[in-house]
Design a protein around this motif. Structure first.
Motif, short mmCIF file in Angstrom:
data_model
loop_
_atom_site.label_atom_id
_atom_site.label_comp_id
_atom_site.label_asym_id
_atom_site.label_seq_id
_atom_site.Cartn_x
_atom_site.Cartn_y
_atom_site.Cartn_z
N SER A 32 0.84 -1.21 0.00
CA SER A 32 0.00 0.00 0.00
C SER A 32 0.88 1.26 0.00
O SER A 32 0.62 2.19 0.74
CB SER A 32 -0.92 0.01 1.23
OG SER A 32 -0.16 -0.04 2.42
N TRP A 33 1.92 1.26 -0.81
CA TRP A 33 2.80 2.41 -0.87
C TRP A 33 2.12 3.56 -1.58
O TRP A 33 1.51 3.38 -2.62
CB TRP A 33 4.09 2.03 -1.59
CG TRP A 33 4.72 0.80 -1.05
CD1 TRP A 33 4.81 -0.41 -1.69
CD2 TRP A 33 5.30 0.63 0.23
NE1 TRP A 33 5.42 -1.32 -0.88
CE2 TRP A 33 5.73 -0.71 0.32
CE3 TRP A 33 5.50 1.46 1.33
CZ2 TRP A 33 6.35 -1.23 1.44
CZ3 TRP A 33 6.12 0.93 2.44
CH2 TRP A 33 6.54 -0.37 2.50
N GLN A 34 2.25 4.73 -1.04
CA GLN A 34 1.67 5.92 -1.65
C GLN A 34 2.62 6.47 -2.71
O GLN A 34 3.83 6.54 -2.47
CB GLN A 34 1.38 6.98 -0.59
CG GLN A 34 0.35 6.57 0.43
CD GLN A 34 -0.98 6.23 -0.21
OE1 GLN A 34 -1.50 7.00 -1.02
NE2 GLN A 34 -1.53 5.08 0.13
N PRO A 35 2.11 6.84 -3.87
CA PRO A 35 2.99 7.39 -4.91
C PRO A 35 3.73 8.63 -4.40
O PRO A 35 3.20 9.42 -3.63
CB PRO A 35 2.02 7.76 -6.04
CG PRO A 35 0.82 6.90 -5.81
CD PRO A 35 0.71 6.76 -4.32
N SER A 36 4.95 8.77 -4.85
CA SER A 36 5.74 9.95 -4.53
C SER A 36 6.74 10.16 -5.66
O SER A 36 7.36 9.21 -6.12
CB SER A 36 6.48 9.78 -3.20
OG SER A 36 7.26 10.93 -2.92
N TRP A 37 6.87 11.40 -6.11
CA TRP A 37 7.75 11.69 -7.23
C TRP A 37 8.98 12.49 -6.79
O TRP A 37 9.71 13.01 -7.62
CB TRP A 37 6.98 12.45 -8.31
CG TRP A 37 5.94 11.58 -8.96
CD1 TRP A 37 6.09 10.82 -10.10
CD2 TRP A 37 4.61 11.35 -8.51
NE1 TRP A 37 4.94 10.13 -10.36
CE2 TRP A 37 4.00 10.43 -9.41
CE3 TRP A 37 3.84 11.80 -7.42
CZ2 TRP A 37 2.69 9.98 -9.27
CZ3 TRP A 37 2.54 11.34 -7.28
CH2 TRP A 37 1.98 10.45 -8.19
#
Length: 239
Positions: A32-37
């Motif tokens: 359940s990793w949250q997207p991060s750029w």
């Protein structure tokens, strides 16, 4: 080196696909990793490792780790020198990393990573990723650091930390930087983290060679300023 990287919203589905290929039930493994750029050192990153405690029966685990490895013997969670990267040529001998090389290896997942090149006196950011649309994986190391201020039976005492191995740059990336992360092809993920395999010069040589070969298929795109945190950060821009 690797000082910042991105992890888009497709990472989870790609990890689930890998899980299914190992014959495991996605319901037990779904990340359940949250997207991060715009992921920077000391922030939390997703890693795949193999739990080595006997009661876990060498269970594969997806965990959240702080990006900067802290060896168990460190007196503080914030070392005086940077540990978010480790040179593959010397990691097996360095006190900070040698234990992890032998028994605590991890896969770090990403969409790609940023690198900067000085052009006309200005640092220009580039985003580096596989030319084919696929998940990027870096060869990593991990360590559990115990907080001496907390009781031994307190679960909060243990902090999971990790680093990304680097190696001399692939020829097609040399104009950007003289080093790049050790890219880990999918077929080596399980072998790299296998707790029954002792990390030695032969293993490091295998992943370095495989990573260098895969790097030939990576693309380099100039991008805009790496500020904030949005998908547009990895969009190519005109020179």
């Amino acid at each position: 080196m690797c000082g910042r990287f991105a992890m888009d919203g497709e990472i989870n589905s790609m990890i689930v696909e890998f899980i299914e290929e190992t014959g495991r039930a996605p319901a037990e493994w779904r990340p359940s990793w949250q997207p991060s750029w715009n992921i920077a050192p000391t922030q939390q990153i997703p890693i795949l490792l193999e739990a080595t405690r006997p009661e876990l029966n060498r269970e594969l685990r997806f965990e959240s780790a702080s990006w900067s490895l802290v060896p168990r013997w460190s007196e503080t969670l914030r070392p005086k020198f940077p540990t978010f990267n480790a040179r593959i040529e010397t990691a097996a001998e360095k006190p900070t990393f040698k234990t992890a090389v032998r028994h605590q290896r991890a896969v770090v997942f990403a969409t790609g990573y940023y690198e900067w090149r000085t052009e006309d006196g200005v640092k220009v950011p580039y985003f580096i990723r596989p030319a084919a649309h696929q998940i990027t994986a870096f060869a990593g190391l991990y360590s559990w650091w115990p907080d001496p201020a907390l009781p031994e039976n307190d679960p909060a005492r243990w902090h999971l930390t990790a680093t990304i191995l680097t190696q001399p740059t692939a020829p097609n990336l040399a104009e950007i930087h003289d080093r790049n992360p050790v890219f880990l092809p999918r077929e080596l993920w399980l072998h790299w983290i296998d707790g029954s395999v002792t990390g030695d010069a032969a293993l490091l040589g295998t992943v370095a060679e495989a990573g260098a070969a895969w790097a030939r298929d990576f693309r380099v795109d100039r991008v805009g300023p790496v500020r904030g945190n949005s998908p547009e950060l990895i969009d190519p821009v005109a020179a």
